[in-house]
Design an enzyme around this catalytic site. Structure first.
Site, PDB file in Angstrom:
ATOM      1  CG  PHE A 144      -1.944   0.988   1.332  1.00 56.68           C
ATOM      2  CD1 PHE A 144      -3.212   0.711   0.846  1.00 56.68           C
ATOM      3  CD2 PHE A 144      -1.699   2.239   1.879  1.00 56.68           C
ATOM      4  CE1 PHE A 144      -4.221   1.667   0.913  1.00 56.68           C
ATOM      5  CE2 PHE A 144      -2.706   3.193   1.945  1.00 56.68           C
ATOM      6  CZ  PHE A 144      -3.965   2.900   1.462  1.00 56.68           C
ATOM      7  CG  ASP A 213       0.033  -2.240   7.046  1.00 57.64           C
ATOM      8  OD1 ASP A 213      -1.095  -2.612   7.403  1.00 57.64           O
ATOM      9  OD2 ASP A 213       0.252  -1.117   6.547  1.00 57.64           O
ATOM     10  CE1 TYR A 238      -9.291   2.828   6.815  1.00 62.17           C
ATOM     11  CE2 TYR A 238      -8.336   3.971   8.702  1.00 62.17           C
ATOM     12  CZ  TYR A 238      -8.253   3.541   7.394  1.00 62.17           C
ATOM     13  OH  TYR A 238      -7.129   3.813   6.669  1.00 62.17           O
ATOM     14  CE  LYS A 239      -7.991  -0.063   5.012  1.00 66.35           C
ATOM     15  NZ  LYS A 239      -6.560  -0.110   4.692  1.00 66.35           N
ATOM     16  NE  ARG A 387     -10.093  -3.031  -2.669  1.00 67.57           N
ATOM     17  CZ  ARG A 387      -9.611  -2.480  -1.562  1.00 67.57           C
ATOM     18  NH1 ARG A 387      -8.452  -2.839  -1.069  1.00 67.57           N
ATOM     19  NH2 ARG A 387     -10.298  -1.565  -0.914  1.00 67.57           N
TER      20      ARG A 387
HETATM   21  C1  LIG Z   1      -5.792   1.058   4.607  1.00 67.64           C
HETATM   22  C2  LIG Z   1      -4.296   0.930   4.695  1.00 67.64           C
HETATM   23  C3  LIG Z   1      -3.513   1.956   5.221  1.00 67.64           C
HETATM   24  C4  LIG Z   1      -4.170   3.232   5.649  1.00 67.64           C
HETATM   25  O1  LIG Z   1      -3.334   4.141   6.283  1.00 67.64           O
HETATM   26  P1  LIG Z   1      -4.007   5.429   6.978  1.00 67.64           P
HETATM   27  O2  LIG Z   1      -2.897   6.118   7.623  1.00 67.64           O
HETATM   28  O3  LIG Z   1      -5.048   4.884   7.927  1.00 67.64           O
HETATM   29  O4  LIG Z   1      -4.673   6.213   5.913  1.00 67.64           O
HETATM   30  C5  LIG Z   1      -2.150   1.740   5.344  1.00 67.64           C
HETATM   31  N1  LIG Z   1      -1.580   0.583   4.935  1.00 67.64           N
HETATM   32  C6  LIG Z   1      -2.325  -0.424   4.415  1.00 67.64           C
HETATM   33  C7  LIG Z   1      -1.663  -1.694   3.987  1.00 67.64           C
HETATM   34  C8  LIG Z   1      -3.688  -0.265   4.254  1.00 67.64           C
HETATM   35  O5  LIG Z   1      -4.412  -1.238   3.712  1.00 67.64           O
END
Ligand SMILES: *Cc1c(COP(=O)(O)O)cnc(C)c1O
Length: 421
Positions: A144, A213, A238-239, A387
């Site tokens: 990500f 992560d 939040y997921k 997705r």
């Molecule tokens: C959703 C997600 C993030 C989100 O980071 P924020 O700081 O909450 O915006 C980071 N890394 C991964 C792998 C994600 O899926």
């Protein structure tokens, strides 16, 4: 609802024999589902919601709790709430509620700040604990984006280089010069589950730290941080944890490393005696070192209420249902979608699959827009990925069958999408 009902009313072209069989099987799986009763813990409507891997649905416990936090704790108790309502200790208290979902004992998880900020703490903190001769950080090549951006900045600040690597190749790539590797447990685009135990062991045998992560795995499958000796981990809430938009993220630090963990953001909330207002910094013991400044209380307490949806739920049952949901979806897609229109990129092997299914599809953006218009909500990732995320706490097997059927309609009906071939 009969098998001729689509997400928003009767199905025009009722599925034939195979479709009837799949719809009947979905009903049977729902009838046998031990987690089926949990759907009532969420606010949902007849939309088929398959985007919980981006923003989880609202748990029913949240609105009342937040109304009370605002009206009574803030409105009436005001500053007394920092102690009397437990605001001050909420980051570690909520961390202890997340801990069992990711295989951590109490005292190893603290909640606060965004995932991005926690990645920074973990990477710089990890580099500070690494051997002196280390010159590089390995980063998941498919990561990500925020993880990669922050790892690069952290590397610049600490004088190291970043080297992108395929997670599956880490055992071959890691050297004694590697400080740590930052890896996504589940790939956000493809839904591929990386081998956390194997990669962590490979890193350790070269003397490097493992930083995971968990954004797309926590709440969907067992993680086993303590059991697999993970060093540092971060994740969002939040997921699959349904904490709400912008809910604070968490940081895990392995118990045996906590004493050596030096946060690059040593705010007053991580001081051993915050109210001494000492000019000199002295870190608190344990996971409190991961705190920074004043926590975002409204979001943090919304998350705490959201986590009640997990009461009595075993992560193993969640994993079993997640795999059954994604299996059924893949089977229904194969049955309902005209041949050649989509190609699954999510691994079929259960050991390598997260809780989502990604389908490569030409014109994916328009196809998803049309699906959403028809009441099936997934999302689109550039350039050509559809997705679909499956949150076992509230997604039903009937949802899955309907979503695949609607995708078949969108891709099969002439002119139904602007996507063309
Ligand atoms: C959703 C997600 C993030 C989100 O980071 P924020 O700081 O909450 O915006 C980071 N890394 C991964 C792998 C994600 O899926």
């Amino acid at each position: 609802m009969s098998e001729n009902q689509g997400p928003s009313g009767p199905r025009e072209g009722a599925p034939g024999g195979e479709g009837r069989e799949l719809a009947a099987r979905a009903r049977q799986l729902d009838a046998e589902d031990v987690l089926g009763v949990l759907r009532d813990r969420f606010v949902l409507d007849d939309t088929v919601y398959l985007d919980g891997n981006s923003l989880g649905a609202l748990p029913r416990a949240v609105p009342g709790r937040i109304a009370d936090v605002i009206a009574r704790e803030w409105g009436e108790l005001r500053i007394r709430s920092w102690t009397e309502s437990g605001w001050w200790t909420a980051p570690e208290r909520v961390g202890d509620k997340i801990a069992p979902l990711i295989g951590a004992a109490p005292g190893r998880v603290v909640v606060g700040d965004s995932t991005s900020v926690n990645i920074f703490k973990a990477v710089v903190g990890g580099v500070r604990m690494a051997g002196k001769g280390c010159t590089e950080i390995l980063v998941d090549a498919a990561t990500f984006p925020t993880d990669g951006y922050i790892a690069r900045s952290a590397a610049r600040m600490t004088g190291l280089a970043v080297r992108p690597v395929e997670p599956a190749g880490i055992a071959e790539e890691v050297t004694e010069r590697t400080a740590l590797a930052l890896v996504n447990h589940v790939d956000y685009r493809t839904g591929e589950l990386n081998d956390l135990p194997g990669i962590t062991t490979a890193l350790h045998s070269a003397g490097a730290l493992a930083v995971w992560d968990l954004c797309h795995s926590a709440g969907a499958l067992p993680v086993g941080l303590d059991a697999h000796h993970v060093d540092l981990a971060v994740g969002c809430t939040y997921k699959y944890l349904n904490g709400g938009p912008g809910a604070p993220a968490y940081l895990y630090v392995r118990e045996s490393l906590q004493e050596r963990f030096e946060s690059p953001l040593p705010g007053w909330n991580s001081h051993t005696d915050p109210f001494a207002m000492d000019a000199a910094y002295a870190p608190a013991d344990g996971i409190l070192r991961g705190r920074v400044g004043t926590p975002d209380i409204l979001s943090l307490l919304a998350l705490e209420a959201a986590l009640e949806a997990w009461d009595g739920v075993a992560v193993e049952d969640v994993r079993a249902k997640s795999l059954a949901l994604t299996d059924l979806f893949l089977e229904c897609v194969a049955a309902y979608v005209p041949a050649g229109r989509v190609r699954p990129v999510t691994p079929l092997d259960h050991r390598r699959r997260g809780s989502q299914v990604s389908l490569v599809c030409s014109g994916a953006g328009e196809v998803m827009d049309e699906l959403i218009r028809r009441g099936v909500v997934g999302d689109f990732r550039h350039p050509d990925v559809l997705r679909f995320g499956f949150t076992p706490l509230y997604t039903s097997f009937a949802d899955v069958e309907r979503a695949a059927w609607m995708l078949g309609e969108v891709l099969g009906a002439p002119g139904a999408s602007g996507a063309g071939g």
